[in-house]
Structures are given as structure tokens and as C-alpha cells.
Design an enzyme around this catalytic site. Structure first.
Site, PDB file in Angstrom:
ATOM      1  N   CYS A 113      -0.780   0.809   1.850  1.00 57.27           N
ATOM      2  CA  CYS A 113      -0.061   1.917   2.236  1.00 57.27           C
ATOM      3  C   CYS A 113       0.710   2.710   0.779  1.00 57.27           C
ATOM      4  O   CYS A 113      -0.229   3.264   0.190  1.00 57.27           O
ATOM      5  CB  CYS A 113       0.837   1.396   3.160  1.00 57.27           C
ATOM      6  N   HIS A 216      -1.335  -1.543   7.800  1.00 57.36           N
ATOM      7  CA  HIS A 216      -0.779  -2.641   7.310  1.00 57.36           C
ATOM      8  C   HIS A 216      -1.637  -4.072   7.631  1.00 57.36           C
ATOM      9  O   HIS A 216      -1.088  -4.602   8.728  1.00 57.36           O
ATOM     10  CB  HIS A 216       0.721  -2.773   7.683  1.00 57.36           C
ATOM     11  N   GLU A 218      -1.313  -7.003   6.845  1.00 56.43           N
ATOM     12  CA  GLU A 218      -0.385  -8.209   6.848  1.00 56.43           C
ATOM     13  C   GLU A 218       0.421  -8.105   8.023  1.00 56.43           C
ATOM     14  O   GLU A 218       0.968  -9.333   8.141  1.00 56.43           O
ATOM     15  CB  GLU A 218       0.570  -8.065   5.503  1.00 56.43           C
TER      16      GLU A 218
END
Ligand code: MN
Length: 242
Positions: A113, A216, A218
């Protein structure tokens, strides 16, 4: 077999209510989980003077750039638009110094990002400062559903490294109000949203190992094995001497 060390430049919380006014250096837990599950050793770096970058990079095998604040538009020659959100110029400067040193040492980078946006700006690209200013951008990129749930489609170049992991199309989450406007020559786009924003890029230089994504992973890796694979692939890249 030794484990690759992955440096993660941390973010900073400057004394908000949740911390009783104490300033805190941190990174989202998903990055730690993703690297540890990939048998790497994550290390968080505090925002530091740029001249310290080489001391940090000397100690690592790969650099993981996390999400966070908007990139200062001054870095790509623009004044701040009305919808620009919080910036952290010291973080921009330190991360750029880390990137420069990491690539000088030919160590791999995974950028998420904001990290992807910063790489682009650093090598001469530009950003949309606020997507809502552009009527032609019609996909919702700040999703209103759970963060571990894919909300918009991407299409991928199946010849790319990202395409090898995710295939020709995939569902990703989305939490960005900035995006790439002009992509720097150092990179080739390999993933796109349906409104044609770059959602992933890789290096055009075969001597450098760079993968950048706008979503994202994660926040999705517990439910989605392919998101974990992005980290596993990165740790594997970090274990190979370039
Ligand atoms: Mn998106």
C-alpha cells in the site's frame, strides 16, 4: 539453516488517547505473523535519521514496507490537495533512505500500500492524492466490510510473479484513498483493479527483486493461504543472495 532477517520500518503514534499521550513505535501484527509463519525473523525499525539507514540495512536480508500515512505530495512536485490526509515526512525520508540502501545492496523488497506508493514516487512516478476527486474511478477502494474479506476484483499478468501466486483474477481487500497516477519507469504494472488502477507492480530490472501490492495481505493471511504465500515467497527471496 539460518533464518532470513526481515526489516520492517515502523510507524509512529504520536500521543493519542489510547496510549495516554505516550508516543509509540509499532507495526501491524499481521506483518509479524506473516514473516514468522514463513520462517523469517521480523525486526521493527523506528523512524530514524536518514544517515542511519545503512546500519539497519546491513543487518537484514529483506525489507518489508508497511502501510500508513499519505505520501507527502511535495515529493512528486504537487501542493497538498484539500482531501490529503495525515503525512509523516520523517517516515517518508527514512523509508526512502532504507529503500535506496536496500537496492544498493541488492536485497529484496516487499511493499504494501503506502510502501508501493512511496517506491513509485521515489523513482519518478506520481499519485492521485485523493481518489474521490476523480469521477472515472468507480470502484470503492476504502471497503466498508471486514478487513479480512476481499472486496474488489483484480486482474493479473499471469507471466508475473504475482500472477504465479494469484492467477489471472483474484479478490483483494482495499484500504487506500491514494493510488498510482503515473507509474515510474523502474516498474511494470502486473495487477489492476476494474477501474484500471495499478494494484501491483514488479521491478523492470532483473537484478532487483521487488514486489509491491496495493491491498493488505497481512490482514487476510489467516483465512487465505495465497496471502500467506506472498510472505513465504518474500522470505524465500530474502534467503537467496542476489
Ligand atoms: Mn484497491
Amino acid at each position: 539453516m539460518s533464518k532470513p532477517i526481515i526489516g520492517i520500518p515502523g510507524n509512529i503514534l504520536r500521543g493519542v488517547n489510547e496510549t495516554n499521550g505516550v508516543t509509540i513505535t509499532y507495526t501491524p501484527q499481521g506483518f509479524i505473523d506473516g514473516i514468522q509463519a514463513a520462517k523469517g525473523v521480523p525486526v521493527i525499525f523506528p523512524i530514524s535519521p536518514t544517515e542511519d539507514a545503512s546500519y539497519y540495512v546491513d543487518q537484514i536480508d529483506g525489507l518489508l514496507l508497511a502501510g500508513g500515512q499519505d505520501i507527502s505530495p511535495l515529493l512528486f512536485g504537487e501542493e497538498p490537495h484539500l482531501k490529503l490526509e495525515a503525512t509523516e515526512p520523517a517516515r517518508d525520508a527514512f523509508e526512502m533512505a532504507l529503500i535506496k540502501e536496500t537496492l544498493a545492496q541488492h536485497k529484496p523488497i516487499l511493499a504494501i500500500c503506502r510502501g508501493m506508493h512511496l517506491l513509485n514516487v521515489m523513482y519518478g512516478g506520481t499519485l492521485y492524492q485523493a481518489l474521490s476527486d476523480y469521477k472515472e474511478l468507480t470502484v470503492q477502494h476504502i471497503q466498508q466490510t471486514y478487513f479480512n474479506t476481499g472486496s474488489h476484483t483484480i486482474t493479473l499478468d499471469t507471466e508475473s510473479q504475482l500472477g504465479t501466486i494469484f492467477g489471472a483474477t483474484y479478490l483483494v481487500n482495499s484500504y487506500h484513498h491514494q493510488a498510482i497516477k503515473e507509474l515510474a519507469d523502474s516498474f511494470k504494472a502486473v495487477a489492476w483493479s476494474k477501474d484500471n488502477l495499478v494494484e501491483g507492480f514488479e521491478s523492470t530490472d532483473s537484478e532487483q527483486s521487488i514486489i509491491a501490492v496495493q491491498w493488505h495481505p497481512e490482514l487476510m493471511l489467516k483465512e487465505d493461504l495465497k496471502m500467506q504465500r506472498l510472505f513465504t515467497d518474500f522470505v524465500k527471496r530474502a534467503s537467496v543472495a542476489y
